[in-house]
Structure formats: C-alpha cells, structure tokens
Design a protein around this motif. Structure first.
Motif, PDB file in Angstrom:
ATOM      1  N   ALA A  96       0.829  -1.205   0.000  1.00  0.00           N
ATOM      2  CA  ALA A  96       0.000   0.000   0.000  1.00  0.00           C
ATOM      3  C   ALA A  96       0.865   1.256   0.000  1.00  0.00           C
ATOM      4  CB  ALA A  96      -0.932  -0.008   1.206  1.00  0.00           C
ATOM      5  N   LEU A  97       1.933   1.262   0.815  1.00  0.00           N
ATOM      6  CA  LEU A  97       2.822   2.423   0.836  1.00  0.00           C
ATOM      7  C   LEU A  97       3.526   2.606  -0.496  1.00  0.00           C
ATOM      8  CD1 LEU A  97       4.464   2.175   4.393  1.00  0.00           C
ATOM      9  CD2 LEU A  97       2.779   3.843   3.601  1.00  0.00           C
ATOM     10  N   PRO A 119      -2.043   2.365   5.730  1.00  0.00           N
ATOM     11  CA  PRO A 119      -1.021   3.379   6.018  1.00  0.00           C
ATOM     12  C   PRO A 119      -0.865   4.436   4.935  1.00  0.00           C
ATOM     13  CG  PRO A 119       0.005   1.293   5.413  1.00  0.00           C
ATOM     14  CD  PRO A 119      -1.464   1.021   5.560  1.00  0.00           C
ATOM     15  N   ALA A 120      -1.322   4.151   3.723  1.00  0.00           N
ATOM     16  CA  ALA A 120      -1.207   5.132   2.638  1.00  0.00           C
ATOM     17  C   ALA A 120      -2.498   5.911   2.413  1.00  0.00           C
ATOM     18  CB  ALA A 120      -0.788   4.439   1.347  1.00  0.00           C
ATOM     19  N   ALA A 121      -3.500   5.693   3.266  1.00  0.00           N
ATOM     20  CA  ALA A 121      -4.762   6.427   3.101  1.00  0.00           C
ATOM     21  C   ALA A 121      -4.567   7.929   3.258  1.00  0.00           C
ATOM     22  CB  ALA A 121      -5.792   5.923   4.109  1.00  0.00           C
ATOM     23  N   LEU A 143       9.531   8.217   4.621  1.00  0.00           N
ATOM     24  CA  LEU A 143      10.571   7.515   5.380  1.00  0.00           C
ATOM     25  C   LEU A 143      10.004   6.945   6.675  1.00  0.00           C
ATOM     26  CD1 LEU A 143      13.517   6.794   6.183  1.00  0.00           C
ATOM     27  CD2 LEU A 143      13.693   9.123   7.107  1.00  0.00           C
ATOM     28  N   THR A 144       9.293   7.756   7.430  1.00  0.00           N
ATOM     29  CA  THR A 144       8.816   7.320   8.746  1.00  0.00           C
ATOM     30  C   THR A 144       7.655   6.337   8.632  1.00  0.00           C
ATOM     31  OG1 THR A 144       7.515   9.377   8.874  1.00  0.00           O
ATOM     32  CG2 THR A 144       9.663   9.365   9.945  1.00  0.00           C
ATOM     33  N   ASP A 145       6.834   6.453   7.604  1.00  0.00           N
ATOM     34  CA  ASP A 145       5.758   5.476   7.405  1.00  0.00           C
ATOM     35  C   ASP A 145       6.336   4.081   7.153  1.00  0.00           C
ATOM     36  OD1 ASP A 145       3.739   7.275   7.793  1.00  0.00           O
ATOM     37  OD2 ASP A 145       3.049   7.330   5.710  1.00  0.00           O
ATOM     38  N   PHE A 146       7.300   4.000   6.247  1.00  0.00           N
ATOM     39  CA  PHE A 146       7.937   2.704   5.983  1.00  0.00           C
ATOM     40  C   PHE A 146       8.620   2.171   7.238  1.00  0.00           C
ATOM     41  CE2 PHE A 146       7.610   3.450   1.343  1.00  0.00           C
ATOM     42  CZ  PHE A 146       7.337   2.158   0.910  1.00  0.00           C
TER      43      PHE A 146
END
Length: 424
Positions: free
Chosen positions: A24-25, A199-201, A409-412
């Motif tokens: 998703a990211l 997480p990519a919403a 960066l922080t999401d991953f």
C-alpha cells in the motif's frame, strides 16, 4: 527484541505483511495521481472561486484528520485552517451494527464551532463513508450556509448525503491491492472494532484537499507541486523497498534504531512537526509502540523529566555487581529530531521533481553546518545525558515535498518495525 534477519529477507517480509501495508505504501504515488485525475473529473478543474474562504474546517478521524493538520502546517498563518476531531462517541443502533464497519467509528460525533457560517468552507473526508456523525455534520453545515466538500467512497452514506446538502463530492481512492490481497486490517488479528488504518490512506485524503485549497488560494503551491509529490513518493518507495538491504534502506535502518527504545520525536518548524505527529500515530498503529512528539523549543522543557527518570541512559542506581544475564535489555530513550532545512541550491541526480534525489538526509552529530539555537540545545541536552539523538533533515525547498519525504521515510519505518517486532 527486533528480528534483524526478517528485515533482510524480502520473502519473509511478504509473508509477515498480512495486510499488504508495504504494498500500500509503495502505491502512494499512484494514489496521488489517481486522486488528482478523479478530482478534476468531479469538477474541481472547473471551480471558479469568488475569493478565499474565511476559514477551512477539515473534519474526519485518523489520517483524514492528520491531512487537516498537514494542511494547516502548509498554509501557515496566511489562512485559518481548523481540523475538526470527533467530540463524542454515541452508541450505534443494533439495527445498524451489521453494516457499520467498524462499529466504534460509526458512532463518532462531530460539532461545528459556533462561529462557522456562510463565509467558511467545511471539508469532510472519510475512507469508509459510514460515519453517521459526519453525515450529521454535513447537515449542520448546510443549515448554517457553509460551503461543503466531501471526500468519500462512491455509494457510501456520506457520499449520498453530500448530494443532499449540495456539497462538491470528491472520490476517495482506495489502495489498489492484488485480488488475493486482504484489505488493510489490524496487525496480529486484533479486535475488528479497532482495525489499523491503511497506512497510505493519508495521501487519498490529503491530495484532493491540497488540490482544492490550491484552487482557492489557501495554499501557495506551485502548479505542478502535487504531480512532483507523486514522483517523490515513487522514489521513496524504491529507496525503502523490501528487497533493499538494511544497510542501504533508510527505513529499515531507522526501524532497527528505534527497536527497544522509547522514541522522543522532536521537530523544528510546522512541516517537520506534522511529520513527527504522523510518525507517532503510525508507530502506535502499525508497530504498537508509544512515542512522544513535540516541537522545539518547548519540547526541551516538556520532556526534560524523561532524561533524569528511569528511561535515561544513566538512570541505574542499583548495585553494579548485580547479575543481569537473565534480565531483558532495559528500555532507553531515543531522540529523533526532524527538521526542514531547505538546500540553497539543488544538486545531484533528479528524481523527476526537478530536485535532488535521496530523500531526508541523516545529519551526523558532529556536523558543523548551521543549526538553530533550539536544535543546538537539543543535541547538547541529549549528549549531556548520554541519550542517542538521530537527526533527519528534509532538504527540498518546497515544504510539501519536504513533508512527503519525511512522511514516506517514517511510514515505511513504522511498518518495518511492526513486522519485525511481531515476528521476533
């Protein structure tokens, strides 16, 4: 403990990533492009605003509310942007529980500020579109004469309500997962009433919001800023891909650095502050880890007790000769300092946005480059108490692009940390 071997095993990562969060990211850039195309098709390109609204209110929860906070950071003091969080949670009628997904968010309630009226714009954003409270909020705004924009899945109760209150409907772009991929859900199979967000919403909420406010003059973005943001998210997905070794993948490196720590997420400036707040939410949602976020310089006093408490590096008054072999490793503080430091002149290979590739730069502790007084004090405080501080600086001149780099960066990193911790 963190399972380091998982991070360097792409096949194991894919098996552990049950809800396809990494996939998703990786599709964030595509969602930005799709959201822009669908927003134009919905009539945003034909919008001819007569002046700028007095205030923009952004209602939602989770990443929809985060999008409102990011808009406020990007708009600065030139425009009034007010995120509207839910104010109450009402029980869902038994007849509606079978269709409410999840039940708790379906019962959330919102309230317009008393001053909201015909001069103001209300933007309602939802990934589900089944929140009865958001439908009621749209009706409140219509009665007060507010202009209304609704981002929700087509055919949802909220999208249908948008037509009744003469709102501009914008579609919500879901994740494009393979047919055998499950919809994003809570890691570890937690309660269905408390699922983790896709997480990519965030980008499905933020893109139409920025396109709208750019049209209204609320944000002063370059005409191609959102297209370039999609390119930056694609470049970040390549850097942080699962098959990139941990020593070359900045997100895996950050995840390993945060393992076994209590992160203090310090930020300098509104853009970095929005990224730090987002990271704290993602660490809780995706990795089940607490983190404290705050802005310099006030965070230096707000968090000062942490350095002298039990989590401080030097806080161990017990007997030196005590046997600690059978004890788990103690938790210690880890300061992550996020900053937006625009580079004077872009250099290096381009990633398609006209700006140098590489994302946020990890700044060495002994870097002699210019730092603000607040950042200098942060480094000195951490060094004085033997607390590790890691600094990342977004170098892109455009604030939206620096924000995209820091968030990617922080999401991953949050997803990698959650997968590795659950596997250990």
């Amino acid at each position: 403990m963190l399972d380091d071997t998982l991070l360097d095993d792409p096949a194991a990562l894919q098996r552990a990533d049950h809800d396809r969060a990494l996939l998703a990211l990786a599709g964030s850039g595509a969602r930005v492009r799709t959201a822009l195309r669908l927003a134009d098709a919905a009539g945003l390109d034909r919008l001819r605003p007569d002046g700028r609204p007095r205030a923009v209110l952004v209602a939602g929860h989770g990443s929809a509310l985060t999008a409102g906070e990011m808009l406020a950071a990007l708009a600065g003091t030139a425009s009034l942007v007010t995120p509207l969080p839910p104010t109450d949670a009402a029980p869902v009628p038994r007849a509606d529980r079978a269709t409410a997904r999840p039940v708790f968010t379906a019962g959330l309630a919102w309230q317009l500020p008393g001053w909201a009226g015909p001069l103001d714009l209300l933007v309602i954003s939802s990934a589900d579109g089944g929140e009865r409270g958001l439908v009621a909020l749209a009706e409140q705004a219509y009665a007060r004469g507010c202009a209304i924009v609704v981002t929700a899945p087509a055919g949802s109760p909220l999208a249908e309500a948008a037509l009744q209150v003469r709102a501009l409907p914008l579609p919500f772009v879901p994740a494009a997962l393979p047919e055998d991929g499950a919809a994003p859900s809570a890691p570890g199979g937690s309660e269905p009433d408390l699922p983790a967000e896709d997480p990519a919403a965030l980008w499905a909420h933020l893109t139409p919001l920025l396109a709208l406010t750019q049209k209204l003059g609320v944000t002063q973005l370059p005409y191609d800023a959102l297209d370039a943001t999609a390119d930056l998210l694609d470049a970040a997905a390549v850097r942080c891909r699962p098959d990139a070794a941990a020593y070359t993948n900045p997100a895996k490196g950050l995840a390993a650095r945060l393992a076994g720590t209590v992160p203090l997420l310090w930020a300098e400036g509104p853009v970095a502050g929005a990224a730090a707040t987002r990271f704290a939410a993602q660490l809780a949602d995706r990795a089940g880890r607490p983190a404290l976020a705050g802005l310099l310089p006030q965070v230096l006093t707000a968090h000062r007790g942490m350095f002298t408490g039990q989590l401080g590096a030097g806080a161990d008054p017990d007997d030196f000769f005590r046997d600690r072999v059978e004890e788990p490793d103690p938790l210690h503080l880890q300061v992550l300092l996020l900053r937006h430091v625009p580079a004077a002149e872009p250099s290096g290979p381009s990633d398609g946005s006209g700006e140098p590739d590489g994302g946020p730069v990890e700044v060495p502790a002994d870097d002699e480059g210019p730092r603000s007084f607040g950042a200098t004090r942060a480094h000195r405080l951490a060094a004085a108490h033997d607390v590790r501080l890691t600094e990342y600086a977004g170098r892109r001149p455009e604030p939206l692009h620096a924000l995209a780099d820091l968030v990617a960066l922080t999401d991953f990193a949050a997803v990698y940390l959650g997968l590795a911790a659950a596997h250990s």
